[in-house]
Design an enzyme around this catalytic site. Structure first.
Site, mmCIF file in Angstrom:
data_model
loop_
_atom_site.group_PDB
_atom_site.id
_atom_site.type_symbol
_atom_site.label_atom_id
_atom_site.label_comp_id
_atom_site.label_asym_id
_atom_site.label_seq_id
_atom_site.Cartn_x
_atom_site.Cartn_y
_atom_site.Cartn_z
ATOM 1 N N GLU A 1 11.550 3.471 3.623
ATOM 2 C CA GLU A 1 10.761 4.706 3.751
ATOM 3 C C GLU A 1 10.682 5.204 5.194
ATOM 4 O OE1 GLU A 1 10.063 2.039 2.027
ATOM 5 O OE2 GLU A 1 8.773 2.420 0.312
ATOM 6 N N LYS B 1 -5.557 -15.460 -1.002
ATOM 7 C CA LYS B 1 -7.013 -15.281 -0.902
ATOM 8 C C LYS B 1 -7.684 -16.572 -1.311
ATOM 9 C CE LYS B 1 -6.530 -10.420 -1.879
ATOM 10 N NZ LYS B 1 -5.775 -9.842 -2.960
ATOM 11 N N TRP C 1 -8.723 -14.694 3.862
ATOM 12 C CA TRP C 1 -7.289 -14.445 3.739
ATOM 13 C C TRP C 1 -6.520 -15.463 4.585
ATOM 14 C CZ3 TRP C 1 -6.356 -8.431 4.332
ATOM 15 C CH2 TRP C 1 -6.937 -7.787 3.232
ATOM 16 N N THR D 1 14.204 2.021 -2.809
ATOM 17 C CA THR D 1 13.575 0.745 -2.449
ATOM 18 C C THR D 1 13.995 -0.272 -3.508
ATOM 19 O OG1 THR D 1 11.642 1.226 -3.775
ATOM 20 C CG2 THR D 1 11.564 1.935 -1.493
HETATM 21 P P1 ADP Z 1 12.427 -4.380 0.217
HETATM 22 O O1 ADP Z 1 12.116 -5.547 1.098
HETATM 23 O O2 ADP Z 1 11.280 -4.042 -0.677
HETATM 24 O O3 ADP Z 1 13.749 -4.471 -0.389
HETATM 25 P P2 ADP Z 1 12.693 -2.786 2.582
HETATM 26 O O4 ADP Z 1 13.942 -3.399 3.045
HETATM 27 O O5 ADP Z 1 12.474 -1.341 2.763
HETATM 28 O O6 ADP Z 1 12.520 -3.057 1.062
HETATM 29 O O7 ADP Z 1 11.539 -3.639 3.202
HETATM 30 C C1 ADP Z 1 10.442 -3.153 3.869
HETATM 31 C C2 ADP Z 1 9.467 -4.269 4.053
HETATM 32 O O8 ADP Z 1 10.070 -5.379 4.708
HETATM 33 C C3 ADP Z 1 8.289 -3.921 4.902
HETATM 34 O O9 ADP Z 1 7.296 -3.239 4.181
HETATM 35 C C4 ADP Z 1 7.810 -5.300 5.359
HETATM 36 O O10 ADP Z 1 7.007 -5.919 4.363
HETATM 37 C C5 ADP Z 1 9.094 -6.079 5.478
HETATM 38 N N1 ADP Z 1 9.523 -6.139 6.870
HETATM 39 C C6 ADP Z 1 10.464 -5.411 7.478
HETATM 40 N N2 ADP Z 1 10.616 -5.793 8.754
HETATM 41 C C7 ADP Z 1 9.725 -6.791 8.977
HETATM 42 C C8 ADP Z 1 9.378 -7.598 10.108
HETATM 43 N N3 ADP Z 1 9.986 -7.503 11.270
HETATM 44 N N4 ADP Z 1 8.391 -8.519 9.941
HETATM 45 C C9 ADP Z 1 7.750 -8.654 8.761
HETATM 46 N N5 ADP Z 1 8.046 -7.933 7.667
HETATM 47 C C10 ADP Z 1 9.018 -7.017 7.771
#
Ligand code: ADP
Length: 544
Positions: free
Chosen positions: A330, A439, A444, A184
């Protein structure tokens, strides 16, 4: 004989089957890659199959044992595709390194994963130079993309392939054996490793391809803009090989000005990438009406952050369909898609766009629930909670980290850190990441909803909304906005626009019009950097 013995053949789900299918059934299909000098490299799945197997054999001859890590530091192109399969069918674990991270972070990740081999693009050697002393790669193999001889004591990828005879038998791999890993991005704390198995990726591909998921078929021409180091390029390389999809790899050239001619000339039918890419492309398409003759009905799978409804509507006007997907490193990564469901067959056009701007329903074999404190939130489309997710391609742990309450529920669901509501038909709508929630006065406010609405203003190119500490309300929203070229609007205009969608206390009090918004290594808005940038913001002049 017991009942278990009288059922089906007990064959492991194994990615080597996808490679064999690709070579044996789809050998004539084309794979196109844009090289660093912008020329196009073309070959077929027959070449890909032969070379991926040569790579597997060469790695084995060089000492690779099942479970050994083969790291890549590469753009999207044919050799990366070969490594996606060659490393894996040799029994190795493909570890895609994110070349946009800081060199010390890449070193930490490669070291933590225990990477043994590294396959790197020649054009990325200057990056490797910045961290190679901190990692114990046993063997570094360089892909000569720019046609110059490989120097510096490294192996030349092409010469390395020649060490193989072409006679190679895959080692027997258990379906639960690791095949790949990805870290990640670590926006909070150290990056964490996720390890995928043959079984998880085979099942993910089968479901991802379904018409009710992203709907990929052997008739597609796929241009993955999402980097192959970002969550397995969303799993599409495996799915594409399974189906024999014509691939169009963009190499290092990811600007919309470079992508558009490639989409046009290769008759691309399907592409995928984060919203920021398409926001930039939207502007170019609007500025140059009729300039590109794109394939009618082009589909884009967009995810990684919320997709503004305005973007989906604007692309629809160009006959380009956006399908939103939600997932994480993940979750392999696809977990939900935003298709209007059959039970909502009577939706009008506006309602259909609304559904498309949600994150949608879970794809088969994945379950999703929202948790609020100790309780599951009702599916009422209103109550929000932290999303937890469960399924055969959702990680059950992080590599080398004890399973903790912070990341997993008592009954083993992954806690995602995303906050969302789920409606009566199971459609999920993300309102924030937990760390981005605003917040205000005990309530929220969704930064995602505000951003989407602001990006729906015709003069706005991009927007991010962050929480700023406030003496009276705890936090209040601040909107950071990039206008489209030549546009000028005032704070008051944006407020009036927002007043149509939000109650008064949700509307940001502060606005900053800027040239650009910082990005993460995977191209999303980098809110941590924005929060730092605005940490000394003074509310003095703003009505409290
Ligand atoms: P990072 O963004 O931490 O580099 P990831 O690419 O694994 O790692 O991102 C996962 C995160 O991206 C999710 O937990 C969510 O917050 C966000 N995410 C992914 N797809 C969407 C979506 N379609 N809409 C909103 N948020 C999204």
């Amino acid at each position: 004989m017991n009942d278990m013995q009288t059922t089906m053949m007990q064959l492991p789900l194994n990615l080597s089957h996808f490679l064999d299918r690709a070579g044996k059934l789809f050998g004539a299909q084309e794979i196109v890659s844009r090289m660093p000098d912008k020329s196009l490299h073309r070959y077929t799945y027959a070449d890909f199959y032969r070379r991926a197997r040569l790579l597997a054999e060469a790695l084995t001859r060089a000492g690779l044992k099942p479970g050994d890590r083969v790291a890549t530091l590469m753009w999207n192109h044919y050799a990366h595709y070969e490594t996606y399969f060659g490393a894996i069918v040799a029994g190795g674990v493909l570890h895609t390194l994110n070349l946009r991270l800081a060199p010390e972070d890449i070193a930490y990740i490669a070291d933590h994963a225990g990477d043994r081999f590294l396959i790197v693009d020649d054009v990325l050697l200057p990056l490797l130079d910045q961290f190679k002393d901190k990692v114990n790669f046993e063997r570094i193999i360089v892909v000569p993309l720019n046609g110059e001889p490989v120097t510096g004591g490294y192996d030349d990828y092409e010469e390395f392939l020649k060490t193989a005879s072409g006679d190679f038998e895959y080692p027997q791999m258990d379906e639960n054996a690791p095949c790949a890993m990805c870290y990640t991005s670590g926006t909070t704390g150290r990056p964490k490793g996720v390890v995928y198995s043959h079984r998880s990726q085979v099942l993910h591909s089968l479901v991802q391809a379904m018409p009710d998921a992203i709907g990929m078929s052997g008739h597609d021409v796929l241009l993955p803009v999402v980097p192959m180091f970002h969550a397995n390029a969303w799993g599409v390389p495996y799915t594409a090989a399974m189906l024999g999809v014509k691939m169009v790899f963009p190499g290092p050239h990811l600007h919309p000005d470079d992508l558009l001619p490639l989409l046009e000339s290769e008759r691309v039918t399907l592409s995928c990438g984060v919203p920021t890419i398409w926001l930039a492309m939207r502007q170019i398409l609007a500025d140059n009406p009729g300039k590109w003759d794109l394939q009618p009905g082009l589909r884009l799978t967009v995810g990684g952050s919320a997709v503004p409804e305005a973007l989906i509507r604007d692309f629809a006007q160009h006959d380009i369909e956006i399908l939103q997907g939600w997932g994480m490193t993940e979750t392999s990564p696809l977990a939900t898609v935003s298709r209007p469901v059959a039970l909502r067959g009577d939706l009008d056009e506006d309602e259909r766009f609304k559904v498309r701007s949600m994150q949608g329903y879970p794809i088969p074999l994945v379950d999703v629930r929202a948790f609020n404190d100790e309780e599951e939130a009702p599916w009422d489309g209103n109550t929000v909670g932290e999303i937890q997710v469960h399924g055969p391609w959702i990680t059950g742990s992080y590599y080398g980290v004890p399973v903790s309450e912070e990341n997993f529920s008592d009954d083993g669901w992954l806690r995602t850190g995303d906050v969302a509501s789920i409606d009566g038909l199971g459609l999920m709508k993300i309102s924030d990441r937990t760390k981005d929630i605003i917040k205000s006065g005990g309530e929220w406010i969704s930064s995602v909803d505000l951003e989407n609405a602001i990006m729906g203003h015709p003069a706005v190119q991009e927007a991010a909304v962050i929480a700023i500490p406030h003496p009276k309300w705890a936090e209040r929203p601040l909107a950071v906005i990039v206008l489209k070229p030549g546009e000028s609007v005032t704070e008051a205009d944006i407020k009036t626009h927002l007043a149509k969608h939000f109650v008064k206390w949700m509307v940001p009090d502060a606005y900053d019009f800027v040239e650009s918004i910082p990005r993460t290594s995977t191209g999303k808005f980098l809110k941590t950097a924005l929060r730092e940038q605005y940490q000394d913001w003074k509310w003095d002049d703003v009505a409290a």
